[in-house]
Design an enzyme around this catalytic site. Structure first.
Site, PDB file in Angstrom:
ATOM      1  N   ASN A 116      -2.756 -14.105 -55.128  1.00  0.00           N
ATOM      2  CA  ASN A 116      -2.003 -15.145 -54.413  1.00  0.00           C
ATOM      3  C   ASN A 116      -0.603 -14.609 -54.115  1.00  0.00           C
ATOM      4  O   ASN A 116       0.214 -14.449 -55.025  1.00  0.00           O
ATOM      5  CB  ASN A 116      -1.945 -16.404 -55.293  1.00  0.00           C
ATOM      6  CG  ASN A 116      -1.167 -17.537 -54.648  1.00  0.00           C
ATOM      7  OD1 ASN A 116      -0.491 -17.359 -53.628  1.00  0.00           O
ATOM      8  ND2 ASN A 116      -1.253 -18.718 -55.230  1.00  0.00           N
ATOM      9  N   HIS A 140      -4.608 -20.159 -46.980  1.00  0.00           N
ATOM     10  CA  HIS A 140      -3.784 -19.598 -48.050  1.00  0.00           C
ATOM     11  C   HIS A 140      -4.722 -19.084 -49.125  1.00  0.00           C
ATOM     12  O   HIS A 140      -5.734 -19.716 -49.436  1.00  0.00           O
ATOM     13  CB  HIS A 140      -2.850 -20.682 -48.600  1.00  0.00           C
ATOM     14  CG  HIS A 140      -2.191 -20.280 -49.874  1.00  0.00           C
ATOM     15  ND1 HIS A 140      -1.515 -19.090 -49.996  1.00  0.00           N
ATOM     16  CD2 HIS A 140      -2.124 -20.885 -51.088  1.00  0.00           C
ATOM     17  CE1 HIS A 140      -1.054 -18.987 -51.225  1.00  0.00           C
ATOM     18  NE2 HIS A 140      -1.412 -20.059 -51.908  1.00  0.00           N
ATOM     19  N   CYS A 191       3.919 -21.905 -51.472  1.00  0.00           N
ATOM     20  CA  CYS A 191       2.745 -21.309 -50.812  1.00  0.00           C
ATOM     21  C   CYS A 191       2.511 -21.844 -49.398  1.00  0.00           C
ATOM     22  O   CYS A 191       1.779 -21.240 -48.617  1.00  0.00           O
ATOM     23  CB  CYS A 191       1.504 -21.520 -51.661  1.00  0.00           C
ATOM     24  SG  CYS A 191       1.610 -20.686 -53.249  1.00  0.00           S
TER      25      CYS A 191
HETATM   26  N1  COA Z   1      -8.291 -15.072 -68.990  1.00  0.00           N
HETATM   27  C1  COA Z   1      -9.155 -15.652 -69.839  1.00  0.00           C
HETATM   28  N2  COA Z   1      -9.115 -16.960 -70.143  1.00  0.00           N
HETATM   29  C2  COA Z   1      -8.180 -17.699 -69.535  1.00  0.00           C
HETATM   30  C3  COA Z   1      -7.235 -17.158 -68.646  1.00  0.00           C
HETATM   31  C4  COA Z   1      -7.316 -15.788 -68.372  1.00  0.00           C
HETATM   32  N3  COA Z   1      -6.485 -15.160 -67.530  1.00  0.00           N
HETATM   33  N4  COA Z   1      -6.435 -18.142 -68.205  1.00  0.00           N
HETATM   34  C5  COA Z   1      -6.840 -19.284 -68.807  1.00  0.00           C
HETATM   35  N5  COA Z   1      -7.888 -19.024 -69.613  1.00  0.00           N
HETATM   36  C6  COA Z   1      -8.650 -19.938 -70.452  1.00  0.00           C
HETATM   37  C7  COA Z   1      -7.888 -21.188 -70.778  1.00  0.00           C
HETATM   38  O1  COA Z   1      -7.048 -20.976 -71.898  1.00  0.00           O
HETATM   39  C8  COA Z   1      -8.993 -22.178 -71.069  1.00  0.00           C
HETATM   40  O2  COA Z   1      -9.449 -21.953 -72.386  1.00  0.00           O
HETATM   41  P1  COA Z   1      -9.857 -23.210 -73.327  1.00  0.00           P
HETATM   42  O3  COA Z   1     -10.997 -23.881 -72.604  1.00  0.00           O
HETATM   43  O4  COA Z   1     -10.244 -22.542 -74.580  1.00  0.00           O
HETATM   44  O5  COA Z   1      -8.644 -24.051 -73.405  1.00  0.00           O
HETATM   45  C9  COA Z   1     -10.117 -21.739 -70.142  1.00  0.00           C
HETATM   46  O6  COA Z   1      -9.777 -20.410 -69.727  1.00  0.00           O
HETATM   47  C10 COA Z   1     -10.265 -22.634 -68.915  1.00  0.00           C
HETATM   48  O7  COA Z   1      -8.987 -22.842 -68.353  1.00  0.00           O
HETATM   49  P2  COA Z   1      -8.798 -23.739 -67.083  1.00  0.00           P
HETATM   50  O8  COA Z   1      -7.354 -23.771 -66.718  1.00  0.00           O
HETATM   51  O9  COA Z   1      -9.506 -25.048 -67.259  1.00  0.00           O
HETATM   52  O10 COA Z   1      -9.632 -22.876 -66.028  1.00  0.00           O
HETATM   53  P3  COA Z   1      -9.908 -23.179 -64.533  1.00  0.00           P
HETATM   54  O11 COA Z   1     -11.344 -23.106 -64.266  1.00  0.00           O
HETATM   55  O12 COA Z   1      -9.163 -24.377 -64.017  1.00  0.00           O
HETATM   56  O13 COA Z   1      -9.250 -21.914 -63.802  1.00  0.00           O
HETATM   57  C11 COA Z   1      -7.240 -21.361 -62.612  1.00  0.00           C
HETATM   58  C12 COA Z   1      -7.878 -21.653 -63.968  1.00  0.00           C
HETATM   59  C13 COA Z   1      -5.754 -21.162 -62.802  1.00  0.00           C
HETATM   60  C14 COA Z   1      -7.859 -20.089 -62.055  1.00  0.00           C
HETATM   61  C15 COA Z   1      -7.528 -22.523 -61.644  1.00  0.00           C
HETATM   62  O14 COA Z   1      -7.225 -23.735 -62.292  1.00  0.00           O
HETATM   63  C16 COA Z   1      -6.741 -22.447 -60.378  1.00  0.00           C
HETATM   64  O15 COA Z   1      -6.974 -21.588 -59.565  1.00  0.00           O
HETATM   65  N6  COA Z   1      -5.815 -23.407 -60.146  1.00  0.00           N
HETATM   66  C17 COA Z   1      -5.071 -23.513 -58.943  1.00  0.00           C
HETATM   67  C18 COA Z   1      -4.191 -22.329 -58.797  1.00  0.00           C
HETATM   68  C19 COA Z   1      -3.392 -22.411 -57.568  1.00  0.00           C
HETATM   69  O16 COA Z   1      -3.944 -22.586 -56.536  1.00  0.00           O
HETATM   70  N7  COA Z   1      -2.102 -22.265 -57.756  1.00  0.00           N
HETATM   71  C20 COA Z   1      -1.163 -22.140 -56.754  1.00  0.00           C
HETATM   72  C21 COA Z   1      -1.230 -23.199 -55.711  1.00  0.00           C
HETATM   73  S1  COA Z   1      -0.886 -22.388 -54.294  1.00  0.00           S
END
Ligand code: COA
Length: 322
Positions: A279, A249, A113
């Site tokens: 993204n 980004h 990224c």
């Molecule tokens: N729909 C519904 N529920 C979902 C889901 C989806 N698409 N994806 C994950 N969940 C659930 C998980 O299973 C988890 O359930 P649990 O609590 O029962 O285990 C819950 O949602 C919370 O998951 P978590 O990963 O803690 O959520 P979060 O608030 O961290 O959000 C992201 C998840 C991926 C959106 C976030 O962590 C993120 O944006 N991370 C960085 C991503 C990024 O920038 N990546 C590339 C770098 S460039």
């Protein structure tokens, strides 16, 4: 020594749009969850047979037209991508052939990224040292090809697209500073854990897909980008109020808002495309930049801060006078 100035930008998004409602029919997710946790409403997905180079070429031609440049005037091509057409030749070489030009250096940069910031920093050095006068830089991705479409924790996040810019030698700035970093010790948090040389059998059978510990990546991204902002301001002797536009980004609206808060910038001064693009990895910054230039938000003379964080981990920023 010359400065490197942005003289034209371009963008291309595949025709097919995948909405959150579409994803609700594919995996156990909801529009509300995706919107609230990421800010994403929809993303574009390349058609079967549509390649990263196809996207790159469309964005590049658009940028060349905006700059009033003929392909033969380009003397450097850099494509930032994690999803190249082939193992080799590089997508930059394929793009060079599409543009009908010969001889100038052309290569890909792979920093996930942060790829576009890396490409911009490299091209700027070529121009500052006189090794190039007119560079074409493209961020292009078909991330949809390396997603596990049954994994709701990753497939809702990414999209395909390409953004490009022309960078030319100029007596006036220009790119003011670039800042590149990496730390390979975090590779396990965000990775496609197979490739040509490591687990090639998984690579060949199509099992090589994005795996991410989202929560940990999120925390690292917010903290690291906060420090990045301080580094850029300090290096240039600037105050927060000197930044006109943040062009981040586009991974997650919550990460973007945290960086804007760190800069003391209201969201009206932040270019956001994550809602419509998801993204798009290396393509996200040039896509956002192009959108804000074309709709008139970014005007000549504006000071732009571009920043990114991604797999590697890699992170970086560029301060640019438009
Ligand atoms: N729909 C519904 N529920 C979902 C889901 C989806 N698409 N994806 C994950 N969940 C659930 C998980 O299973 C988890 O359930 P649990 O609590 O029962 O285990 C819950 O949602 C919370 O998951 P978590 O990963 O803690 O959520 P979060 O608030 O961290 O959000 C992201 C998840 C991926 C959106 C976030 O962590 C993120 O944006 N991370 C960085 C991503 C990024 O920038 N990546 C590339 C770098 S460039």
């Amino acid at each position: 020594m010359s400065y490197a100035r942005i003289t034209g930008t371009g963008a291309y998004l595949p025709e097919k749009v995948l909405t959150n409602a579409d994803l609700e029919r594919m995996v156990e997710t909801s529009d509300v969850w995706i919107r609230e946790r990421t800010g994403i409403l929809e993303r574009h997905v390349a058609a079967d047979g549509e390649t990263t180079c196809d996207l790159a070429e469309a964005a590049a031609r658009c940028a060349l037209e905006a700059a009033g440049i003929e392909p033969r005037e380009i003397d450097l091509i850099i494509v930032a991508t994690t999803t190249p057409n082939r193992v080799f030749p590089s997508t930059a070489c394929l793009l060079q052939a599409r543009l009908g030009i010969h001889g100038c250096p052309a290569f890909d940069v792979q920093a996930v990224c942060t790829g576009f910031v890396y490409a911009l920093a490299v091209a700027e050095k070529f121009i500052r040292t006189g090794a190039a006068r007119c560079a074409l830089i493209v961020g292009a991705e078909t991330l949809s090809r390396i997603l596990d479409w049954s994994d709701r924790s990753t497939c809702v996040l990414f999209g395909d697209g390409a953004g490009a810019l022309v960078l030319e030698a100029s007596e006036t700035p220009g790119v003011l500073s670039t800042h590149l970093h990496a730390d390979g010790h975090y590779e396990h948090l965000l990775t496609v854990p197979a490739g040509i040389s490591e687990h090639p059998e998984r690579f060949r059978s199509g099992e090589a897909t994005v795996q991410m510990k989202g929560n940990e990546v999120f925390r690292m991204a917010v903290n690291t980008l906060g420090r990045m902002v301080t580094e850029v301001l300090h290096a240039n002797g600037l105050h927060k109020s000197d930044i006109d536009w943040l062009i981040p980004h586009q991974a997650n609206i919550r990460i973007i808002k945290a960086t804007a808060r760190k800069l003391g910038l209201p969201m009206e001064r932040v270019v956001v495309t994550v809602d419509r693009h998801g993204n798009t990895s290396a393509a996200s910054i040039p896509l956002a930049l192009d959108a804000a230039i074309r709709d008139g938000r970014v005007q000549p003379g504006a000071t732009l801060l571009m920043e990114a964080f991604g797999g590697g981990f890699t992170w970086g920023a560029a301060l640019v006078r438009f």
